[in-house]
Structures are given as C-alpha cells and as structure tokens.
Scaffold this motif. Structure first.
Motif, mmCIF file in Angstrom:
data_model
loop_
_atom_site.group_PDB
_atom_site.id
_atom_site.type_symbol
_atom_site.label_atom_id
_atom_site.label_comp_id
_atom_site.label_asym_id
_atom_site.label_seq_id
_atom_site.Cartn_x
_atom_site.Cartn_y
_atom_site.Cartn_z
ATOM 1 N N UNK A 94 -3.126 8.135 3.266
ATOM 2 C CA UNK A 94 -2.064 8.048 4.262
ATOM 3 C C UNK A 94 -0.997 7.066 3.795
ATOM 4 N N UNK A 95 0.120 7.068 4.474
ATOM 5 C CA UNK A 95 1.153 6.085 4.193
ATOM 6 C C UNK A 95 0.654 4.673 4.410
ATOM 7 N N UNK A 96 -0.162 4.473 5.451
ATOM 8 C CA UNK A 96 -0.711 3.137 5.725
ATOM 9 C C UNK A 96 -1.604 2.679 4.577
ATOM 10 N N UNK A 97 -2.364 3.597 4.000
ATOM 11 C CA UNK A 97 -3.219 3.237 2.859
ATOM 12 C C UNK A 97 -2.369 2.879 1.649
ATOM 13 N N UNK A 98 -1.291 3.635 1.427
ATOM 14 C CA UNK A 98 -0.385 3.337 0.314
ATOM 15 C C UNK A 98 0.227 1.946 0.502
ATOM 16 N N UNK A 99 0.606 1.607 1.724
ATOM 17 C CA UNK A 99 1.165 0.280 2.022
ATOM 18 C C UNK A 99 0.158 -0.809 1.670
ATOM 19 N N UNK A 100 -1.107 -0.633 2.045
ATOM 20 C CA UNK A 100 -2.129 -1.632 1.720
ATOM 21 C C UNK A 100 -2.265 -1.798 0.208
ATOM 22 N N UNK A 101 -2.245 -0.691 -0.518
ATOM 23 C CA UNK A 101 -2.349 -0.760 -1.983
ATOM 24 C C UNK A 101 -1.122 -1.447 -2.579
ATOM 25 N N UNK A 102 0.064 -1.132 -2.067
ATOM 26 C CA UNK A 102 1.284 -1.775 -2.565
ATOM 27 C C UNK A 102 1.270 -3.277 -2.301
ATOM 28 N N UNK A 103 0.835 -3.664 -1.115
ATOM 29 C CA UNK A 103 0.745 -5.099 -0.802
ATOM 30 C C UNK A 103 -0.213 -5.810 -1.764
ATOM 31 N N UNK A 104 -1.316 -5.168 -2.092
ATOM 32 C CA UNK A 104 -2.282 -5.767 -3.018
ATOM 33 C C UNK A 104 -1.687 -5.888 -4.417
ATOM 34 N N UNK A 105 -0.959 -4.871 -4.860
ATOM 35 C CA UNK A 105 -0.327 -4.931 -6.182
ATOM 36 C C UNK A 105 0.725 -6.031 -6.224
#
Length: 139
Positions: A18-29
């Motif tokens: 989901x977009x929310x999952x992508x956001x979490x991954x981007x924040x971690x990167x």
C-alpha cells in the motif's frame, strides 16, 4: 534504487504494498541515508495514493512520475527489475513469505556489496557510495 550509486536501498516482499507501507519504507531509508533530491516512479496505485501525496507535502519531497507507458523514462530501475526477475525471481521457488524475505535480502546484499558495476568503475555500489562519501568529507 539510488540512481547515482546504483545501490538497491530496499526490496520489500509482501502480499501487497500500500501507499502507507511505501511511506514507512521511505521513512526508514531516509533515516539511514538522508533525504533524496527527487523520487522517480511509475504511476502505480501505491505511488499515487493519498499516503504518498501527504508524505511528499509533509517532507517537502519532490516526486516525479514517468509518463504512462514510458518505462524507459526510468530506465535504470527497469533494467534492475529485469535483472532481479531474470537472475532471481524466475530461478528461486519460495516456500513461505518469510523464506522469500530471507532469500531476497541475501540477493540484495550480494548485489550491493559484491557485484561490480561497469558504470561505477567496476566496483560494487556499497564501495562506490563509501568512496564518494569519503571524497565529499575530504573536500
């Protein structure tokens, strides 16, 4: 993918993204690597979601969408995806999602740390990124 260093920053295996999952991954990167100048992607629903648009506003991140049907506007990632598919996904049978995550993480590690890239002077992405960082610190 970091287009400059040719480094794979994340490979996420799940039943859906989901977009929310992508956001979490981007924040971690970003927590590990810092804020990117621009993110380039296709127009997939996970990248055009409200979660992504809100994240871009909140983080002041520039996002560039390639034109629909024009994958060569993001040629490096298309090349990477083809390599990942041909060398790994088409060759490995996963028994569980956890198994897929473990094997994909190992492939990513090999890609970043051991595989030389001609565009980087025949050194692996991790070594190139370290070299550039040291040069920037010395300057």
């Amino acid at each position: 993918m970091d287009d400059f260093a040719r480094e794979c920053l994340a490979l996420v295996a799940d039943t859906s993204l989901s977009g929310a999952r992508v956001v979490r991954e981007l924040d971690a990167i970003i927590a590990r690597r810092g804020h990117p100048g621009t993110i380039v992607s296709d127009n997939g629903t996970e990248f055009t979601s409200t979660a992504i648009l809100s994240w871009c506003q909140r983080t002041a991140t520039q996002w560039h969408y390639i034109a629909p049907g024009k994958p060569m506007q993001n040629g490096f990632i298309e090349s990477f995806n083809g390599r990942f598919r041909d060398e790994f996904l088409n060759e490995v049978l996963f028994s569980t999602l956890a198994d897929a995550r473990t094997l994909i993480a190992a492939w990513k590690e090999d890609y970043n740390r051991h595989r030389p890239h001609s565009a980087l002077g025949n050194i692996p992405p991790d070594e190139f990124a370290m070299k550039i960082t040291l040069e920037m610190l010395a300057a």
